[in-house]
Design a protein around this motif. Structure first.
Motif, short mmCIF file in Angstrom:
data_model
loop_
_atom_site.label_atom_id
_atom_site.label_comp_id
_atom_site.label_asym_id
_atom_site.label_seq_id
_atom_site.Cartn_x
_atom_site.Cartn_y
_atom_site.Cartn_z
N ALA A 53 0.69 -1.30 0.09
CA ALA A 53 0.07 -0.05 -0.05
C ALA A 53 0.78 1.29 0.07
O ALA A 53 0.36 2.41 -0.58
CB ALA A 53 -0.84 0.02 1.15
N ILE A 56 1.09 2.34 -3.54
CA ILE A 56 -0.09 2.62 -3.96
C ILE A 56 -0.39 4.29 -3.50
O ILE A 56 -0.84 5.22 -4.38
CB ILE A 56 -1.45 1.95 -3.55
N SER A 57 -0.12 4.58 -2.26
CA SER A 57 -0.26 6.01 -1.59
C SER A 57 0.67 6.68 -2.28
O SER A 57 0.25 7.99 -2.44
CB SER A 57 0.03 5.67 -0.04
N LEU A 60 0.54 6.48 -6.65
CA LEU A 60 -0.90 6.63 -7.43
C LEU A 60 -1.78 7.60 -6.74
O LEU A 60 -2.17 8.45 -7.58
CB LEU A 60 -1.44 4.97 -7.44
N LEU A 191 -4.56 -3.73 1.13
CA LEU A 191 -4.16 -2.41 0.66
C LEU A 191 -4.80 -1.35 1.27
O LEU A 191 -4.16 -0.42 1.55
CB LEU A 191 -4.32 -2.61 -0.97
N GLY A 195 -2.72 1.39 3.65
CA GLY A 195 -2.76 2.84 3.19
C GLY A 195 -3.51 3.58 4.25
O GLY A 195 -2.93 4.82 4.35
#
Length: 337
Positions: A53, A56-57, A60, A191, A195
């Motif tokens: 995650a 992702i944080s 993205l 995820l 996050g």
């Protein structure tokens, strides 16, 4: 002062680790109760996506908005050395509350324990409720109710849609497919969990660094801080939280692979939405609401409301109890300053 900052950072990582094993049940309860994975396989699976995650944080979503919200939930003056004891007291009370609720197998919120601790210690230090930044705190408090309700509503709708689409499917083949899909839904929820929860301690570390003049502002937090927070969360998840797994996976309502997919997907959607709007929520509350939503599609009596009421009491008490504990820790430390 540098030594105190190091102690706070170490304790923050310990809190993240405890948060991981305390909240491991959120990601793996349904996947274990449906026997898709063994408990050991499940925690490894969840831990991998908890850590993932971070990417992702950062890359993205483009930042750590929840950390910023936590750090700004109370007004801590830059260069105020006593503010370091505020963050220390908040961490101590949060760790204590997490360990107490873990011991009794109660799925409480690590997030709200941390926020309650920060509020209690800050009010004790500045002797004023004016230090509470209401624009940040009110949405957090509101989502104590809204997050599980949103998760419940989304899970209810997803379950109805899936049941309708699969009503003519071969039951054996359908269950086999939903067991495979549960790997994806569990990964998505992990995820969201990583996050959301890993960022909360980042905010506390950032506030301590600003208060000690180590960094000029929250945007200057060095990269090793978020990376370490996500890693600590993943390692904590690998340690598991078996008492809470039992409560989440079997005592609220009996969950099938289909219902596991619906609950985890609903929980993941809720967590991604709240991270987008920079609102820290409880992953525990979210997945509990989702599981209740799934159970309610069968009949309301399928949900064991006695267990649910006990969980609600824990949710209601978390912020005020952790605030009082943090204030007590702060006053005790102040005696020795």
């Amino acid at each position: 002062m540098a030594t105190l900052l190091i102690v706070i950072i170490v304790l923050a990582f310990i809190f993240d680790y405890i948060n991981g094993f305390h909240d491991a049940a959120n990601s793996i309860a349904t996947i274990v109760s449906t026997k898709v994975l063994t408990p050991f396989q499940a925690v490894l699976w969840a831990a991998l996506f908890n850590f993932g995650a971070f990417f992702i944080s950062k890359y993205l979503i483009g930042g750590f908005g929840i950390a910023d919200t936590i750090a700004k939930s109370v007004t801590i003056q830059k260069g105020d050395h006593l503010a370091l004891y505020v963050t220390l007291a908040a961490l101590l009370s949060s760790i204590a509350w997490n360990l107490i609720t873990w011991w009794f197998g109660i799925p409480s919120s690590s997030s709200h324990a941390l926020i309650g601790g920060l509020i209690g210690a800050a009010v004790a230090h500045y002797q004023s409720f004016g230090v509470i930044v209401m624009s940040k705190v009110i949405p957090i408090v509101a989502f104590i109710v809204l997050a599980p309700f949103i998760g419940m509503l989304i899970a209810f709708v997803i379950t109805i849609i899936i049941v309708h689409l699969c009503k003519r499917a071969n039951p054996y083949r359908a269950e086999k497919w939903f067991k495979r899909l549960q790997l994806l839904s569990s990964a998505a929820f992990s995820l969201g969990h990583g996050g959301n929860d890993s960022q909360k301690v980042m905010g506390l570390i950032g506030a301590a660094m600003v208060a000690s003049n180590f960094i000029p502002d929250l945007k200057s937090i060095p990269d090793w801080v978020p990376l370490s927070c996500f890693l600590a969360m993943g390692l904590g998840t690998m340690s598991g939280g078996w008492k809470i797994v039992k409560t989440m996976g079997t005592r609220i309502t009996k969950v099938t692979p289909l219902e596991g997919v619906a609950a985890e997907t609903a929980g993941a959607i809720t967590l991604f939405l709240t991270e987008h709007f920079k609102i820290p929520v409880s992953t525990t509350h979210t997945i509990t609401g989702s599981i209740i939503g799934v159970g309610a599609t069968k009949r309301l009596s399928a949900v064991r409301w006695g267990v649910t009421v006990n969980l609600l009491w824990a949710w209601i008490l978390t912020i005020p109890v952790s605030a009082v504990m943090a204030a007590a820790f702060f006053y005790i430390m102040k005696l020795f300053l």
